[in-house]
Scaffold this motif. Structure first.
Motif, PDB file in Angstrom:
ATOM      1  N   PRO A 247      -2.847 165.201 -35.869  1.00  0.00           N
ATOM      2  CA  PRO A 247      -2.538 166.398 -36.673  1.00  0.00           C
ATOM      3  C   PRO A 247      -1.980 167.553 -35.845  1.00  0.00           C
ATOM      4  N   LYS A 248      -2.294 167.585 -34.550  1.00  0.00           N
ATOM      5  CA  LYS A 248      -1.787 168.641 -33.677  1.00  0.00           C
ATOM      6  C   LYS A 248      -0.434 168.294 -33.059  1.00  0.00           C
ATOM      7  N   GLY A 249       0.128 167.141 -33.433  1.00  0.00           N
ATOM      8  CA  GLY A 249       1.453 166.779 -32.956  1.00  0.00           C
ATOM      9  C   GLY A 249       1.496 166.001 -31.663  1.00  0.00           C
ATOM     10  N   VAL A 250       0.342 165.603 -31.131  1.00  0.00           N
ATOM     11  CA  VAL A 250       0.309 164.791 -29.916  1.00  0.00           C
ATOM     12  C   VAL A 250       0.526 163.323 -30.291  1.00  0.00           C
ATOM     13  N   ARG A 251       1.448 162.669 -29.608  1.00  0.00           N
ATOM     14  CA  ARG A 251       1.760 161.268 -29.921  1.00  0.00           C
ATOM     15  C   ARG A 251       1.109 160.350 -28.894  1.00  0.00           C
ATOM     16  N   HIS A 252       0.391 159.333 -29.387  1.00  0.00           N
ATOM     17  CA  HIS A 252      -0.261 158.329 -28.550  1.00  0.00           C
ATOM     18  C   HIS A 252       0.399 156.975 -28.817  1.00  0.00           C
ATOM     19  N   CYS A 253       0.688 156.226 -27.768  1.00  0.00           N
ATOM     20  CA  CYS A 253       1.328 154.923 -27.907  1.00  0.00           C
ATOM     21  C   CYS A 253       0.590 153.899 -27.051  1.00  0.00           C
ATOM     22  N   PHE A 254       0.206 152.792 -27.667  1.00  0.00           N
ATOM     23  CA  PHE A 254      -0.377 151.660 -26.963  1.00  0.00           C
ATOM     24  C   PHE A 254       0.608 150.497 -27.067  1.00  0.00           C
ATOM     25  N   PHE A 255       0.875 149.816 -25.956  1.00  0.00           N
ATOM     26  CA  PHE A 255       1.908 148.791 -25.998  1.00  0.00           C
ATOM     27  C   PHE A 255       1.554 147.588 -25.132  1.00  0.00           C
ATOM     28  N   GLU A 256       2.153 146.473 -25.497  1.00  0.00           N
ATOM     29  CA  GLU A 256       2.058 145.221 -24.753  1.00  0.00           C
ATOM     30  C   GLU A 256       3.430 144.567 -24.753  1.00  0.00           C
ATOM     31  N   ASN A 257       3.967 144.304 -23.558  1.00  0.00           N
ATOM     32  CA  ASN A 257       5.232 143.594 -23.397  1.00  0.00           C
ATOM     33  C   ASN A 257       5.003 142.347 -22.559  1.00  0.00           C
ATOM     34  N   ALA A 258       5.648 141.268 -22.945  1.00  0.00           N
ATOM     35  CA  ALA A 258       5.479 140.003 -22.229  1.00  0.00           C
ATOM     36  C   ALA A 258       6.829 139.343 -22.020  1.00  0.00           C
ATOM     37  N   GLU A 259       6.902 138.523 -20.964  1.00  0.00           N
ATOM     38  CA  GLU A 259       8.126 137.802 -20.627  1.00  0.00           C
ATOM     39  C   GLU A 259       7.759 136.429 -20.096  1.00  0.00           C
ATOM     40  N   TRP A 260       8.585 135.445 -20.434  1.00  0.00           N
ATOM     41  CA  TRP A 260       8.376 134.086 -19.933  1.00  0.00           C
ATOM     42  C   TRP A 260       9.709 133.539 -19.424  1.00  0.00           C
ATOM     43  N   ILE A 261       9.724 133.082 -18.161  1.00  0.00           N
ATOM     44  CA  ILE A 261      10.938 132.543 -17.544  1.00  0.00           C
ATOM     45  C   ILE A 261      10.971 131.032 -17.728  1.00  0.00           C
ATOM     46  N   PHE A 262      12.133 130.524 -18.122  1.00  0.00           N
ATOM     47  CA  PHE A 262      12.329 129.082 -18.261  1.00  0.00           C
ATOM     48  C   PHE A 262      13.273 128.577 -17.164  1.00  0.00           C
ATOM     49  N   GLY A 263      12.902 127.469 -16.523  1.00  0.00           N
ATOM     50  CA  GLY A 263      13.803 126.785 -15.606  1.00  0.00           C
ATOM     51  C   GLY A 263      13.865 127.350 -14.207  1.00  0.00           C
ATOM     52  N   ALA A 264      12.915 128.216 -13.823  1.00  0.00           N
ATOM     53  CA  ALA A 264      12.929 128.777 -12.476  1.00  0.00           C
ATOM     54  C   ALA A 264      12.277 127.819 -11.483  1.00  0.00           C
ATOM     55  N   HIS A 265      12.350 128.165 -10.208  1.00  0.00           N
ATOM     56  CA  HIS A 265      11.715 127.391  -9.143  1.00  0.00           C
ATOM     57  C   HIS A 265      10.215 127.287  -9.384  1.00  0.00           C
ATOM     58  N   ASN A 266       9.612 126.203  -8.921  1.00  0.00           N
ATOM     59  CA  ASN A 266       8.190 125.955  -9.157  1.00  0.00           C
ATOM     60  C   ASN A 266       7.287 127.053  -8.623  1.00  0.00           C
ATOM     61  N   TRP A 267       7.722 127.747  -7.555  1.00  0.00           N
ATOM     62  CA  TRP A 267       6.885 128.802  -6.986  1.00  0.00           C
ATOM     63  C   TRP A 267       6.753 129.987  -7.931  1.00  0.00           C
ATOM     64  N   VAL A 268       7.748 130.206  -8.786  1.00  0.00           N
ATOM     65  CA  VAL A 268       7.794 131.395  -9.639  1.00  0.00           C
ATOM     66  C   VAL A 268       6.759 131.292 -10.755  1.00  0.00           C
ATOM     67  N   ASN A 269       5.953 132.334 -10.890  1.00  0.00           N
ATOM     68  CA  ASN A 269       5.051 132.438 -12.034  1.00  0.00           C
ATOM     69  C   ASN A 269       5.901 132.817 -13.245  1.00  0.00           C
ATOM     70  N   PRO A 270       6.009 131.968 -14.259  1.00  0.00           N
ATOM     71  CA  PRO A 270       6.920 132.276 -15.371  1.00  0.00           C
ATOM     72  C   PRO A 270       6.466 133.446 -16.242  1.00  0.00           C
ATOM     73  N   PHE A 271       5.201 133.831 -16.172  1.00  0.00           N
ATOM     74  CA  PHE A 271       4.638 134.806 -17.109  1.00  0.00           C
ATOM     75  C   PHE A 271       4.595 136.203 -16.500  1.00  0.00           C
ATOM     76  N   ARG A 272       4.856 137.212 -17.338  1.00  0.00           N
ATOM     77  CA  ARG A 272       4.675 138.612 -16.958  1.00  0.00           C
ATOM     78  C   ARG A 272       4.127 139.370 -18.164  1.00  0.00           C
ATOM     79  N   SER A 273       3.139 140.214 -17.922  1.00  0.00           N
ATOM     80  CA  SER A 273       2.542 141.028 -18.978  1.00  0.00           C
ATOM     81  C   SER A 273       2.454 142.475 -18.518  1.00  0.00           C
ATOM     82  N   GLU A 274       2.836 143.397 -19.406  1.00  0.00           N
ATOM     83  CA  GLU A 274       2.665 144.831 -19.175  1.00  0.00           C
ATOM     84  C   GLU A 274       1.836 145.399 -20.325  1.00  0.00           C
ATOM     85  N   THR A 275       0.659 145.891 -20.013  1.00  0.00           N
ATOM     86  CA  THR A 275      -0.214 146.523 -20.992  1.00  0.00           C
ATOM     87  C   THR A 275      -0.326 147.993 -20.638  1.00  0.00           C
ATOM     88  N   GLY A 276      -0.087 148.884 -21.611  1.00  0.00           N
ATOM     89  CA  GLY A 276      -0.060 150.284 -21.215  1.00  0.00           C
ATOM     90  C   GLY A 276      -0.313 151.271 -22.329  1.00  0.00           C
TER      91      GLY A 276
END
Length: 330
Positions: A247-276
């Motif tokens: 009501p006082k005009g302050v904006r709050h945002c909760f978010f989750e972004n994710a990514e998955w890589i296909f076909g990369a080298h075996n060493w690469v972790n395909p998953f990435r998550s950003e929670t914020g």
């Protein structure tokens, strides 16, 4: 580039925001429903090979050839659009005196966002294509040789599926270069308070494609055959964000972004998550706020996607798509 120039750029953006707010939001601000928000953040280190990260700057510059999103939604139009070019640097500053910045990244893209009204909700299709590189000339996995040299090529032939790519990565001058196209679908559910959304659910799903030809047409700026076996050609993207304006005009945002890589080298972790969490507390700068993130999975700083771990960050952010009055169709 010295960190003071990026701090100056960010300060100029904030000054522009203040001027826009005071001189009429509709006349000065151009908005884009899809896209990462600009920020400067202080962060913990990701892997043992780089322990001295000071901060990361992610300024974003967009130049619209045409953009009627803000005006059109305010007038109740069922379909609005933007055509633009964007320049997105990504720079990490380190505490080392001799090399404070290592292999910064640059994305230069042409894009369009097509926005459709579904009642008071918005469905957006975003398509961007262009070039992504770090402007370096060294071999990705050796500081001794140039990229594309016979010696550099011989190193790739020694890489096996079990090679620790983080341990051999050239973090000072290693070349990273590819062309890319990103397609994203975004759906925003708006709960209007009078004419301004005060609760928003935003869902996105998309894919990022690495390819050799610029804009799929021109033969420059692409990857080598050896590099694409490390990169992987396709990345699947997903995300959710919940925003609420108090009501006082302050904006709050909760978010989750994710990514998955296909076909990369075996060493690469395909998953990435950003929670914020983001908060925009200022009435006279509605697009300026603070952000905190918890990150897990692979890194997103050019060739450092071969690194994986956990990381925390906190900093300042610049909103890409703040709530603004739209015509209520109920």
């Amino acid at each position: 580039m010295n960190c003071k120039y990026y701090l100056l750029l960010f300060a100029l953006l904030q000054a522009a925001a203040v001027m826009a707010q005071k001189n009429g939001f509709r006349d000065f601000i151009q908005v884009y429903p899809v896209g990462e928000d600009a920020d400067i953040n202080f962060r913990t280190s990701y892997v043992k090979y780089e322990k001295n990260v000071l901060f990361e700057a992610n300024p974003i510059v967009r130049y619209s050839f045409s953009n009627n999103i803000l005006q059109g939604l305010g007038d109740g139009k069922p379909h609005v659009r933007a055509y633009y070019a964007s320049f997105t640097p990504q720079v990490r500053m380190y505490t080392e005196n001799s090399l404070p910045v290592k292999t910064p990244s640059y994305r230069i893209l042409l894009g369009t966002q097509q926005v459709f009204r579904l009642g008071n909700n918005l469905f957006t299709i975003s398509l961007e294509s262009g070039h992504y590189s770090n402007g370096q000339a060294g071999s990705a996995f050796s500081e001794q040789y140039e990229d594309g040299s016979p010696q550099s090529d011989s190193i790739y032939r020694l890489i096996t599926p079990n090679t620790n790519l983080s341990a051999i990565l050239n973090r000072k001058s290693g070349n990273f270069s590819t062309n890319l196209t990103e397609l994203v679908f975004n759906y925003r559910i708006n709960k209007l308070d009078d004419v301004t959304p005060n609760r928003i659910h935003s869902l996105k799903l998309g894919a990022l494609f690495y390819h050799d030809r610029f804009l799929q047409l021109f033969n420059f700026g692409g990857f080598s055959d050896a590099d694409i076996k490390i990169y992987g050609r396709v990345r699947l993207l997903g995300g959710y964000e919940y925003s609420k304006v108090s009501p006082k005009g302050v904006r709050h945002c909760f978010f989750e972004n994710a990514e998955w890589i296909f076909g990369a080298h075996n060493w690469v972790n395909p998953f990435r998550s950003e929670t914020g969490y983001r908060i925009y507390p200022f009435h006279n700068m509605r697009t300026f706020g603070f952000v905190a993130k918890f990150i897990h999975g692979h890194d997103n700083y050019n060739f450092r996607f071969v690194d994986s771990g956990t990381q925390g960050s906190i900093g300042f952010t610049w909103s890409n798509f703040p709530p603004f009055p739209i015509k209520n169709l109920d």
